[in-house]
Enzyme design. Structure first.
Site, short mmCIF file in Angstrom:
data_model
loop_
_atom_site.label_atom_id
_atom_site.label_comp_id
_atom_site.label_asym_id
_atom_site.label_seq_id
_atom_site.Cartn_x
_atom_site.Cartn_y
_atom_site.Cartn_z
CG ASP A 2 1.55 48.66 7.69
OD1 ASP A 2 1.79 46.79 6.88
OD2 ASP A 2 0.11 48.91 8.16
CG HIS A 61 -0.91 46.14 4.76
ND1 HIS A 61 -0.56 46.34 6.60
CD2 HIS A 61 -1.91 45.50 4.88
CE1 HIS A 61 -2.21 46.82 6.59
NE2 HIS A 61 -2.68 45.88 6.17
CG ASN A 121 -10.39 43.80 8.29
OD1 ASN A 121 -10.77 44.73 8.54
ND2 ASN A 121 -9.77 43.42 8.03
CB SER A 159 -4.89 47.69 7.06
OG SER A 159 -5.55 46.95 8.31
#
Length: 496
Positions: free
Chosen positions: A13, A46, A138, A219
């Protein structure tokens, strides 16, 4: 209870705020593939959020992750704006294989197939034993009838995770399609954050001494599954990644159409059901393990009259067997009974005794000590040494000692320092020697490191934020000019 202790989860990430109060105790290391250094800190936020969902510590602060005692690794592939390259992802997967990562979380992706090289990287690392968990994407619609799962989640070697809300139904944006395998909470998930700013609302909030934020998306769903995988693996470390994946499928709570469907896959991941289905591992058979060592590998005839023996005695679970008296020990030298009186030292389970070698001729000898504990269970260990004339020139390098100390934190016990001393066969310190070690934790987690001995022949290895438990060090190689390593690691163990 089960907290996923020691299972290695790699968060691929934007990095991790490894100083966060909910993550600093489980953080185990990582790599920055954006800046190409060993400091995979998070600027974007994130990755810190994802990490908290999987592994936030069960402490007095903030939130609790699904597997709050995992071994958490940060593999930074996304930059400060949340963008990255597939080449960095490939490098991270290679690092994960080389460093024994068991589960990866991949909360990123793209709608178009990045190509055969990326696919091969996921397929090959899965074949090497890694379980890959990824956000499905998404890009869904309100009817849930489009095929919108992103890559890498769409690969067969990766578990694609869709999102659910607090009513266990799919939010309209959660991607759908045949690749969806599992679902997990992904709406308004509260987790750790790196600072007081976010590119997306709602903004972070500060409480319990650090930053946290609510986030929505697949996520946020994916790390729930990664954490449950760690719980399953912690119960039975002998499972492989295919076994764990199947357990997650078989125990999921069916949602939507009966059986597997394009919105929820096999259903909502269930930590309780997955752990119950795994069941406890059968206890190991009773055993006594004896690690026997001598204070030297080579003794000088006419000078050395005794060999100091050390026996580290543990049971089938690796716990020290303490309180034994001399009658529990029987020692032989090349098969013949000899008298050695062992007594316990200040370290539980560690016993020492002296072997008379004054009458031995030149040659190689094997000393073996058998130990019987109070249960009547026996085990033995052996050590080999030579007796000969005095050396005039050093030819061999050996480990003279391995010591442990802690430092840092409120009680000076946060970090673990391991000191390895290298000596030659004349007893002199060996400066400039390259020493490689594997430091193992009783959870099964291990760390590899290499260092160079200083003028005093010692190398200090430091493990930051060392978790509680017991550690052992195995020296895997020593390279010293003009000397050959004898290949021996003295018995050692340290618990914090």
């Amino acid at each position: 209870g089960n907290k996923g202790t020691g299972v290695k989860i790699g968060i691929i990430d934007s990095g991790i705020d490894y100083l966060h109060l909910d993550l600093d105790g489980v953080y185990a290391g990582g790599e920055d593939f954006v800046e190409n250094d060993g400091d995979p800190a998070d600027v974007y936020g994130h990755g810190t959020h994802v990490a908290g969902t999987a592994c936030a510590e069960d402490n007095v602060s903030g939130v609790v992750g699904v597997a709050p005692e995992c071994a958490l690794y940060s593999l930074r592939v996304l930059n400060d704006s949340g963008s990255g390259s597939w080449s960095n992802v490939i490098a991270a997967l290679e690092w994960a294989v080389d460093n024994g990562i068991q589960v990866t979380n991949n909360s990123y992706g793209a709608g178009s197939d990045p190509g055969s090289t990326v696919k091969a990287a996921f397929d090959n690392s899965a074949a090497a034993g890694i379980l890959h968990i990824a956000a499905a994407g998404n890009s869904g619609n309100s009817k849930g009838n489009n095929e919108s799962v992103i890559y890498p989640a769409k690969y067969e070697s990766v578990v694609a995770v869709a999102a659910t809300n607090k009513s266990d139904t799919r939010p309209s944006w959660s991607s759908t399609g045949p690749a969806v395998e599992l679902a997990a909470p992904g709406v308004s998930v509260l987790s750790s954050w790196n600072d007081g700013d976010s590119p997306h609302d709602p903004q972070p909030i500060f409480f319990d001494g650090d930053w946290y934020k609510e986030g929505s998306g697949t996520s946020m769903a994916s790390p729930h599954v990664a954490g449950v995988a760690a719980l399953v693996w912690a119960i039975n470390p002998d499972l492989n990644n295919t076994d764990v994946r199947q357990i997650l499928r078989d125990t999921a709570e069916d949602l939507g159409d009966p059986g597997k469907d394009n919105k929820y896959g096999w259903g909502l991941v269930s930590a309780v059901a997955a752990v119950a289905a795994t069941g406890p591992v059968a206890p190991p058979s009773p055993a006594v393990n004896v690690a026997l060592s001598a204070d030297k590998t080579d003794y000088v005839r006419g000078e050395d009259t005794t060999a100091a023996l050390t026996a580290v005695v543990t049971d089938e679970g690796g716990s020290a067997i303490s309180g034994l008296d001399a009658s529990a020990f029987t020692t032989t030298l090349d098969g013949a009974n000899v008298t050695v009186t062992f007594s316990e030292t200040a370290t539980q389970g560690t016993y020492t005794g002296s072997l008379d070698i004054s009458g031995l001729e030149d040659g190689t000898y094997t000393v073996e000590t058998a130990v019987t504990d109070i249960r009547g269970v026996s085990g033995s260990g052996s050590a080999t040494f030579t007796v000969g004339t005095a050396l005039t020139e050093a030819t061999t390098a050996s480990v003279g000692s391995i010591g442990y100390a802690t430092s840092g934190g409120k009680n000076s016990d946060r970090h673990l320092n391991v000191t390895v001393a290298v000596v030659d066969d004349l007893g002199n310190p060996v400066s400039g020697a390259s020493v490689s070690i594997t430091l193992s934790h009783d959870s099964g987690t291990s760390w590899n490191a290499t260092g160079t001995a200083g003028a005093d022949g010692t190398v200090i290895f430091s493990l930051k934020n060392a978790q509680a438990g017991c550690y052992e060090t195995a020296v895997t190689n020593i390279v010293a000019e003009g000397l050959t390593w004898d290949g021996v690691t003295p018995a050692n163990r340290f618990c914090k």
